[in-house]
Design a protein around this motif. Sequence first.
Motif, PDB file in Angstrom:
ATOM      1  N   THR A 339      -6.205  -0.506  -1.999  1.00 43.96           N
ATOM      2  CA  THR A 339      -4.993  -0.360  -3.094  1.00 43.96           C
ATOM      3  C   THR A 339      -4.208   1.143  -3.264  1.00 43.96           C
ATOM      4  O   THR A 339      -2.626   0.309  -3.667  1.00 43.96           O
ATOM      5  CB  THR A 339      -6.284  -0.104  -4.756  1.00 43.96           C
ATOM      6  OG1 THR A 339      -7.275  -0.985  -4.459  1.00 43.96           O
ATOM      7  CG2 THR A 339      -4.877  -0.225  -5.802  1.00 43.96           C
ATOM      8  N   ALA A 340      -4.165   2.041  -2.506  1.00 45.03           N
ATOM      9  CA  ALA A 340      -2.911   3.201  -2.629  1.00 45.03           C
ATOM     10  C   ALA A 340      -1.975   2.139  -1.714  1.00 45.03           C
ATOM     11  O   ALA A 340      -0.640   1.947  -2.025  1.00 45.03           O
ATOM     12  CB  ALA A 340      -3.630   3.922  -1.573  1.00 45.03           C
ATOM     13  N   GLU A 341      -2.522   1.831  -0.826  1.00 49.20           N
ATOM     14  CA  GLU A 341      -1.337   1.244  -0.030  1.00 49.20           C
ATOM     15  C   GLU A 341      -0.733  -0.055  -0.530  1.00 49.20           C
ATOM     16  O   GLU A 341       0.569  -0.110  -0.357  1.00 49.20           O
ATOM     17  CB  GLU A 341      -2.049   0.398   1.732  1.00 49.20           C
ATOM     18  CG  GLU A 341      -2.830   1.220   2.049  1.00 49.20           C
ATOM     19  CD  GLU A 341      -3.111   0.542   3.835  1.00 49.20           C
ATOM     20  OE1 GLU A 341      -3.837  -0.570   3.633  1.00 49.20           O
ATOM     21  OE2 GLU A 341      -3.546   1.196   4.664  1.00 49.20           O
ATOM     22  N   GLU A 342      -1.268  -0.906  -1.675  1.00 50.81           N
ATOM     23  CA  GLU A 342      -0.145  -1.901  -1.715  1.00 50.81           C
ATOM     24  C   GLU A 342       0.438  -1.239  -3.305  1.00 50.81           C
ATOM     25  O   GLU A 342       1.777  -1.575  -3.287  1.00 50.81           O
ATOM     26  CB  GLU A 342      -1.227  -2.788  -3.372  1.00 50.81           C
ATOM     27  CG  GLU A 342      -2.047  -3.073  -1.756  1.00 50.81           C
ATOM     28  CD  GLU A 342      -2.939  -4.155  -2.788  1.00 50.81           C
ATOM     29  OE1 GLU A 342      -3.007  -4.110  -3.879  1.00 50.81           O
ATOM     30  OE2 GLU A 342      -4.012  -5.114  -2.333  1.00 50.81           O
ATOM     31  N   LYS A 343      -0.010   0.214  -3.915  1.00 52.54           N
ATOM     32  CA  LYS A 343       0.907   1.301  -4.660  1.00 52.54           C
ATOM     33  C   LYS A 343       2.047   1.382  -4.201  1.00 52.54           C
ATOM     34  O   LYS A 343       2.630   1.789  -4.222  1.00 52.54           O
ATOM     35  CB  LYS A 343       0.231   2.198  -5.600  1.00 52.54           C
ATOM     36  CG  LYS A 343      -1.293   1.350  -6.549  1.00 52.54           C
ATOM     37  CD  LYS A 343      -1.593   2.351  -7.351  1.00 52.54           C
ATOM     38  CE  LYS A 343      -2.911   1.932  -8.332  1.00 52.54           C
ATOM     39  NZ  LYS A 343      -3.637   2.715  -8.673  1.00 52.54           N
ATOM     40  N   LEU A 344       2.002   1.775  -2.900  1.00 51.99           N
ATOM     41  CA  LEU A 344       2.661   2.465  -1.469  1.00 51.99           C
ATOM     42  C   LEU A 344       4.081   1.304  -1.943  1.00 51.99           C
ATOM     43  O   LEU A 344       5.064   1.950  -1.606  1.00 51.99           O
ATOM     44  CB  LEU A 344       2.497   2.803  -0.792  1.00 51.99           C
ATOM     45  CG  LEU A 344       3.192   4.134   0.459  1.00 51.99           C
ATOM     46  CD1 LEU A 344       3.909   5.187  -0.441  1.00 51.99           C
ATOM     47  CD2 LEU A 344       2.292   4.998   1.710  1.00 51.99           C
ATOM     48  N   GLN A 345       3.568   0.210  -0.704  1.00 48.86           N
ATOM     49  CA  GLN A 345       4.576   0.050  -0.708  1.00 48.86           C
ATOM     50  C   GLN A 345       5.268  -0.853  -2.336  1.00 48.86           C
ATOM     51  O   GLN A 345       6.595  -1.277  -2.346  1.00 48.86           O
ATOM     52  CB  GLN A 345       4.276  -1.908  -0.665  1.00 48.86           C
ATOM     53  CG  GLN A 345       3.477  -1.677   1.044  1.00 48.86           C
ATOM     54  CD  GLN A 345       2.672  -3.338   1.263  1.00 48.86           C
ATOM     55  OE1 GLN A 345       2.177  -4.078   0.417  1.00 48.86           O
ATOM     56  NE2 GLN A 345       2.290  -2.403   2.794  1.00 48.86           N
ATOM     57  N   SER A 350       9.973  -0.243  -5.609  1.00 49.88           N
ATOM     58  CA  SER A 350      11.183  -0.464  -7.224  1.00 49.88           C
ATOM     59  C   SER A 350      12.263   0.422  -6.490  1.00 49.88           C
ATOM     60  O   SER A 350      13.165   0.643  -6.982  1.00 49.88           O
ATOM     61  CB  SER A 350       9.441   0.342  -7.448  1.00 49.88           C
ATOM     62  OG  SER A 350      10.032   0.142  -8.375  1.00 49.88           O
ATOM     63  N   ALA A 351      11.456   2.077  -5.622  1.00 49.29           N
ATOM     64  CA  ALA A 351      12.357   2.706  -5.730  1.00 49.29           C
ATOM     65  C   ALA A 351      13.874   2.153  -4.035  1.00 49.29           C
ATOM     66  O   ALA A 351      15.364   2.739  -4.452  1.00 49.29           O
ATOM     67  CB  ALA A 351      11.689   3.954  -3.942  1.00 49.29           C
TER      68      ALA A 351
END
Length: 762
Positions: A339-345, A350-351
């Motif tokens: 989940t954290a990797e998906e959020k990071l991607q 977005s960035a």
Amino acid sequence: MVGTPINGRTRPSYGVVNGGHDLGPSSAPPSNAGSDYGAIEFTREDVEALLNEKAKRKDRFNYKERCENMMDYIKRLKVCIRWFQDLEISYSLEQEKLKSSLELAQQRCMEIELLLKIKEDELNSIIVEMRRNCTSLQEKLVKEESEKTAAAESLVKEREARLNFERSQNTLQEDLGRAQRDLQSANQKISSLNDMYKRLQDYITSLQQYNGKLHSELSTVETELKRVEKEKGAVVESLTMLKGQLTLSMSSQEEATKQKDALASEVGSLRVELQQVRDERDRQLSQVQTLTTELEKSKDSTEKSCSELNNLTIRTNELEAKCALQDERIKVLQDKLTTAEEKLQVSDISANETRTEFEGQQKLVHELQRRLEDAEYKVIVGEKLRKELHNTILELKGNIRVFCRVRPLLPDEACSTEGKVISYPTSMEASGRGLELTQSGQKHSFTFDKVFAPDALQEEVFIEISQLVQSALDGYKVCIFAYGQTGSGKTYTMMGRPGHPEEKGLIPRSLEQIFQAKQSQKPQGWKYEMQVSMLEIYNETIRDLLSTNKSSSDGTPTRVENGTPGKQYSIKHDANGNTHVSDLTVVDVQSVKEVAFLLSQAANSRSVGKTQMNEQSSRSHFVFTLRIYGVNESTDQQVQGILNLIDLAGSERLSRSGSTGDRLKETQAINKSLSSLSDVIFALAKKEDHIPFRNSKLTYLLQPCLGGDSKTLMFVNISPDQASAGESLCSLRFASRVNACEIGTPRRHTNGRPIESRLTYF
């Protein structure tokens, strides 16, 4: 002039200011002149040709033709000015649009920066949470390692117990011979021992079944552990991308697995040993009769082994439960990591999108700023050209230019409860030129050539008249006079405040400019001679302020009266339009310091008095005259210019000034001369045949400035005080009439120097 460099940049023609192509009839801004003259465009060459156009004079005495040509020329100039005014309005609108779009872009950039900051905070919080999870996982792995170490120690202890058991069996074999000797005594107990043996055999069978069950469970555990190892390998790879320390935890997990395998092998060896024990017991069936006493000991040791095996089974179950719990925790951590990797991607995408959008907004902001600077430059250039064309029209029409200056409120003057008396329009057309006065709830609007607000500095005021002062050095007659009620700031405008260099008035600044220009034109071959005279008109009497013969004070003014006692000064005009005052002191000057000394002397000699409206009220009209005579030795060109700077006495009402006695006579004389000036202005405005210049000494002295060929400018000074609203309204109305007067076209004087050099010309 169109095309002249401004701030190091050459201004393009007005036909190519909007993208490199000429403005045709379809692209020209809407103009009021278009309805009369059609769609007209102007380029730099057209404007230069229009400004440099000379009148064609077939017959110099045909005044009707000259007037028609002049009216046609003025009409074309008006069309040009209207076209430039419309162009200036369009530039202003474009500038406002660019400013608004720039503000929107800046606001958008601020929002994007705020969004980036929020996302960065979210990512930081996620990273901190991941670090916490990794730390807790490491702690748990360390704890599991400690527990596994304790289990290994218990297994070592059990091995030692097994060795002790083997030693006891050896001792049993050694004692077997002794048991055989005692076999006979144990025959009576064989039956009981057989029964006991059967029970033991059943018990051993159950133990074998239980061991088989344990073996199957261990095999399933081994397969499960292999699957767990594969899953742990995948988790370790993903965790290695985030933190290298997870590799250590996986290695410790593998060690625990190896320990479990060793435990399983030990259980297998125990089974083998148990089988050996069974075989050994089978071999000892023939000798069972001799082992009756030792059987009880064997039974005790077997019970101890069973209890130890049960303990070992319990330990194994506990380890399996802990492994299952650890597997569940590893799965949970793996899900969190995914989940954290998906959020990071998603955050990275977005960035990147936000960064791309931000860069685009920055480019747009830079482009808008560049266009805004270009628009401001075009507005400045257009305003400069508009002033030049406006001044050209005024010179051709011969109008008297009028500047209005509003003084600040004094500390003892209270603001009106109804609001401000003076206000300034904010429209583009009236900005800097319009003024509105409110009296008794009624608003009166006026428009002049320039309006100075109370916060205008002396330097700003002088900049507007500096070109007019320069005209005197070029051979023109120039007259600048200040008009207004008592206490409105006329003397401050003309003379400034003594002892404060930054507040010098128009007269000191004009002299500084003229002497600086004199020095700068020396390399071009020009030489100048300058003469100064100063006089005042007090009670319809001319006084020479530079005369060395002084009479004693008669008590009327606060200053001593100058001039030779009984001397009468007369004003005369010659055929060339020149005016001189007989017997007036004229002083040759070479520097600004000499003129400043003469100004100080004249200021000390001028008539002033105290009234209820002003503590130091000027009680006379002050006239400063600078005569300039220039010769160019290389071209033999000669010019003669006159600069007249006049500070008129202030108009006042007897009800407010409270004048009595001599002050009353002075007030009556001042109001009479200003009334005569008003009559002259009315006659000029109506273009009457007879102009009453001779009604007062002031108007007769100003005749060349009001009805000749000089460049004339009037400062109307007004007070923003509510109590002075009536006088201010009268002054503004009078200034509007003056602005509408046509006195003739200014003419440059290039004739030779007259024989009489001690005359003061106007």
